[in-house]
Design an enzyme around this catalytic site. Structure first.
Site, short mmCIF file in Angstrom:
data_model
loop_
_atom_site.label_atom_id
_atom_site.label_comp_id
_atom_site.label_asym_id
_atom_site.label_seq_id
_atom_site.Cartn_x
_atom_site.Cartn_y
_atom_site.Cartn_z
N LYS A 193 -2.49 -27.68 5.10
CA LYS A 193 -2.89 -28.59 6.18
C LYS A 193 -3.74 -29.74 5.66
O LYS A 193 -3.79 -30.81 6.27
CB LYS A 193 -3.60 -27.82 7.29
CG LYS A 193 -4.84 -27.05 6.87
CD LYS A 193 -6.11 -27.86 6.90
CE LYS A 193 -7.29 -27.07 6.35
NZ LYS A 193 -8.53 -27.85 6.33
N THR A 250 -8.20 -30.62 11.56
CA THR A 250 -8.39 -31.36 10.32
C THR A 250 -7.77 -32.76 10.38
O THR A 250 -8.23 -33.68 9.71
CB THR A 250 -7.78 -30.59 9.12
OG1 THR A 250 -8.21 -29.24 9.19
CG2 THR A 250 -8.24 -31.17 7.80
N SER A 256 -13.50 -34.32 8.95
CA SER A 256 -12.61 -33.87 7.88
C SER A 256 -12.73 -34.76 6.65
O SER A 256 -12.49 -35.97 6.72
CB SER A 256 -11.16 -33.87 8.37
OG SER A 256 -10.26 -33.74 7.30
N GLU A 283 -10.12 -31.20 -1.16
CA GLU A 283 -9.11 -30.26 -1.65
C GLU A 283 -7.69 -30.78 -1.50
O GLU A 283 -6.79 -30.43 -2.27
CB GLU A 283 -9.24 -28.92 -0.91
CG GLU A 283 -10.44 -28.09 -1.31
CD GLU A 283 -10.24 -27.36 -2.65
OE1 GLU A 283 -9.21 -27.57 -3.31
OE2 GLU A 283 -11.14 -26.58 -3.02
#
Length: 347
Positions: A193, A250, A256, A283
């Site tokens: 995601k 997100t 986010s 990430e």
């Protein structure tokens, strides 16, 4: 006698989870390599770098000693960047109790090996029962959890008793925890995601509007499910908190990091400058590379991931990437859904 609970490391999410535990009456040992950060937490009950203007519970005590944090701990919650998971797991191995409950809340793959985090832990901690490794995921911004905003997450483990132990440890009036036996699905959904969140930041930065974002989330979920089910996940997981739930939060919130990074890229900031400005791990960047390689390993079509890979690592402009996505050869929507089971979920 109360059990010892430790959280590694003292970033925003680690600190938020430590706060959940403290609110449940647990004495929490929070580990950080940064001596100044540890001193601030212990003396001022603040973690100003990651969660400014928030007072932390006096039940949270910080330490720079990994041995002190881990030795004798009944539960250890790892909130380590994916790039550091193997190193930290290796370092804690000598101090771990064999029957300790090990929970990780990291959303990503290990670059190079393309392994999920529970697989990395199994490599480095062979004396522990890998079926009891728990993964925590779901729609949960640290900035909201720390303020006790209603939040729901999921914990997954092959051993149901381990998942339920993590559930009992963390659940409270504002932090609701569900269990799920699908470790692979929860890990894959939580990792992938972040790629779509980068794309959402890009589309918002380019001013594409709500229609484009809705399309990105929907087709992004199809990509997540397509790769995830190929890797052994249960398709129903992607219709839950670790799938569509985490995807929504997100991709639609400025909390986010991945959304913010994508937004900066759309405005012309080079990737290296974006990462430097963020000051925290994004990430989704490394996950895009890993997912690009996984899609080729498993022969899975992932057009959004492909285009974001070209933007991040090959210098392609976001505008051209969007044009190429819209200009793909025509296809039938349900032909791209991962499985018949997932199609039934979406009816």
């Amino acid at each position: 006698m109360s059990s010892k609970v430790s959280v590694l490391v003292a970033g925003s999410w680690g600190t938020a989870l430590a706060t959940v535990l403290a609110d449940n009456g647990k004495q929490v040992l929070l580990w950080s390599r940064n001596e100044e950060q540890v001193r601030e937490i212990n003396e001022k009950h603040r973690n100003s770098r990651f969660l400014p203007d928030v007072d932390l519970s006096p039940l949270i005590v910080a330490t720079t000693s990994l041995q002190e944090a881990v030795e004798g701990a009944d539960t250890i919650i790892l909130v380590v960047p994916s790039s550091g998971m193997r190193d930290v797991a290796s370092q804690i191995r000598p101090y771990l109790k064999p029957d300790a409950l090990l929970v990780h809340a990291t959303k990503g793959f290990e670059t190079g090996t393309l392994k999920r985090m529970t697989e990395v832990l199994a490599d480095e901690l062979p004396d522990m029962d890998a079926s009891r490794f728990v993964v925590l995921s779901g729609p949960s911004h640290a900035e909201e959890v720390i303020r006790q905003c209603p939040t729901t997450v999921v914990v997954a483990a092959q051993d149901l008793a381990a998942a339920e132990a993590a559930q009992d440890l963390m659940i409270n009036s504002y932090f609701r925890v569900y269990t799920n036996p699908d470790v692979a699905g929860v890990e894959v959904g939580g990792a992938l995601k972040n790629i779509i969140a980068l794309g959402a930041g890009l589309t918002d930065g380019l001013g594409f509007g709500d229609n484009a974002k809705a399309a990105l989330l929907t087709r992004g979920l199809a990509e997540i499910a397509r790769l995830g089910t190929t890797m052994g996940a249960n398709p129903l997981t992607f219709a839950g908190l670790a799938g569509i739930g985490d995807l929504i939060v997100t991709c639609t919130s400025q909390h986010s990091r991945n959304w913010r990074a994508g937004n900066k890229l759309a405005k012309g900031t080079p990737l290296e400058a974006v990462l430097q400005e963020m000051g925290m791990v994004v990430e989704g960047v490394k996950t895009t590379k890993a997912a690009y390689e996984l899609s080729r390993k498993y022969d899975v079509t992932m057009p959004i991931t492909d285009e974001l890979y070209k933007v991040l690592f090959e210098g392609k402009s976001p505008q051209l990437a969007a044009q190429d996505l819209m200009g793909r050869v025509r296809t039938h929507e349900l032909e791209e859904v991962a499985t018949d089971a997932l199609t039934n979920v979406w009816k």
